[in-house]
Scaffold this motif. Sequence first.
Motif, PDB file in Angstrom:
ATOM      1  N   THR A 137       0.835  -1.199   0.000  1.00  0.00           N
ATOM      2  CA  THR A 137       0.000   0.000   0.000  1.00  0.00           C
ATOM      3  C   THR A 137       0.871   1.250   0.000  1.00  0.00           C
ATOM      4  N   SER A 176      -7.381  16.585  -2.838  1.00  0.00           N
ATOM      5  CA  SER A 176      -7.814  16.109  -4.163  1.00  0.00           C
ATOM      6  C   SER A 176      -6.604  15.643  -4.988  1.00  0.00           C
ATOM      7  N   GLU A 194      -5.508  12.277  -3.758  1.00  0.00           N
ATOM      8  CA  GLU A 194      -6.401  11.215  -4.246  1.00  0.00           C
ATOM      9  C   GLU A 194      -6.053  10.865  -5.689  1.00  0.00           C
ATOM     10  N   TYR A 195      -5.779  11.900  -6.478  1.00  0.00           N
ATOM     11  CA  TYR A 195      -5.417  11.689  -7.883  1.00  0.00           C
ATOM     12  C   TYR A 195      -4.125  10.859  -7.969  1.00  0.00           C
ATOM     13  N   SER A 232      -2.855   8.855  -5.759  1.00  0.00           N
ATOM     14  CA  SER A 232      -3.114   7.481  -5.300  1.00  0.00           C
ATOM     15  C   SER A 232      -3.767   6.645  -6.388  1.00  0.00           C
ATOM     16  N   GLU A 233      -4.740   7.248  -7.099  1.00  0.00           N
ATOM     17  CA  GLU A 233      -5.412   6.510  -8.177  1.00  0.00           C
ATOM     18  C   GLU A 233      -4.427   6.105  -9.256  1.00  0.00           C
ATOM     19  N   ILE A 234      -3.535   7.024  -9.596  1.00  0.00           N
ATOM     20  CA  ILE A 234      -2.538   6.737 -10.644  1.00  0.00           C
ATOM     21  C   ILE A 234      -1.609   5.615 -10.183  1.00  0.00           C
ATOM     22  N   THR A 285      -1.964   3.330  -7.939  1.00  0.00           N
ATOM     23  CA  THR A 285      -2.530   2.017  -7.654  1.00  0.00           C
ATOM     24  C   THR A 285      -3.218   1.416  -8.885  1.00  0.00           C
ATOM     25  N   LYS A 311      -5.744   2.484 -10.562  1.00  0.00           N
ATOM     26  CA  LYS A 311      -7.215   2.605 -10.620  1.00  0.00           C
ATOM     27  C   LYS A 311      -7.639   3.454 -11.815  1.00  0.00           C
ATOM     28  N   ARG A 312      -6.682   4.031 -12.466  1.00  0.00           N
ATOM     29  CA  ARG A 312      -6.985   4.956 -13.549  1.00  0.00           C
ATOM     30  C   ARG A 312      -6.155   4.575 -14.768  1.00  0.00           C
ATOM     31  N   ASP A 334      -1.618  12.454 -18.097  1.00  0.00           N
ATOM     32  CA  ASP A 334      -1.424  12.102 -16.687  1.00  0.00           C
ATOM     33  C   ASP A 334       0.040  12.226 -16.284  1.00  0.00           C
TER      34      ASP A 334
END
Length: 343
Positions: free
Chosen positions: A155, A251, A254-255, A257-259, A261, A263-264, A270
Amino acid sequence: MNGQQFQDEVQYFNCQMGEVIEQKMQRCSNEIIHDALSYIQDTGGKRLRPILCLLSAEAVGGSREKAMTTAIAIELLHNASLVHDDIIDDNYVRRKSPSNPAMYGEKKAIVIGDFLFGISCEMLAKCGVPEVVGLVSSAVSDIAMGEYLEFSLRTLQETTEQSYLEVATLKTASTFMASAEAGAMLGGGSEAEIDNFRNYGKNVGIAFQIQDDILDICGDPAKTGKPVGLDIKNGERTILVIHALNHSERSEREYISEIMTGKRELDSFDIDRMRELFIKAGSIDYALQLSNKLVMGAKSSIAGLKESEAKSKLQYITDLTAERIKNQVLDVIIQSANHLYTH
Ligand code: FPP
Ligand code: MG
């Protein structure tokens, strides 16, 4: 020392390693010999580790000849680990050329890595000093531990600057440490000198990993030989990611983290956006400062040595690693500032 003298060192080492490779090729005709050995000859590389080993031997008053088989062993070990790393990272380009798995496929690349590791052991055995065999061998297990530790930090919360430095020390700095320490040992250095060289290698090695992280996002692919943003695409927790997660707004965190992991789905915007976030959070500056501190640490580790040509070459190499990024980073920050200004 200047750039030309460094190139001369690289050429000298390449000739010596080339002879070993030629001899091996002449003795055996198995296809793997050709594929593995011509690969490491053709794609080159900076050869920093073996040069550190040779210069460390000289800097303590010994001869580079005594350290040569160990220097070759460490370069072969490093290349073996990169062949395996390119399979793990799905990396298709290395040193501006197709990576080993891209050229031969993954199955052959696994065996080519093992084969290079085997010749590395063969060369290491020729150094004739059990302590050197011991310390280089423990660098092999350190590299594997570093790579494994990186897998197990699943993580983003688990990845801290401390865990990053632990991985960088094991995975990257261990071969720099073994090079400098083995060189000093083979050159007949005192115990204190050998310790100082190990410390020199550790500082240079970690600085090198941090610089690599910066180059991934700021480097010029024509110079680095790698596409931009590969670490981001692979979800690697670089020093920039760790710093930015601790110094960005919610925000933005969060962006990121998404990249990181996966998730995006990533597009080239990007990578640009991540670079802008790193700049905004001061992460590139922070990483540059950290690497400069390590470079200074490396220099002071060997500052007490008697003045010699080898010592000044070792000091120059620490500057060279830092120099390779300065201009590229500046260009990117200026471009990014212009982009932010016009949008
Ligand atoms: C590059 O890191 C990878 C390493 C320095 C070590 C890889 C280690 C292994 C695959 C395991 C051990 C293998 C042997 C033969 C001992 P990176 O992916 O951060 O750098 P890159 O951008 O150059 O690929
Ligand atoms: Mg890799």
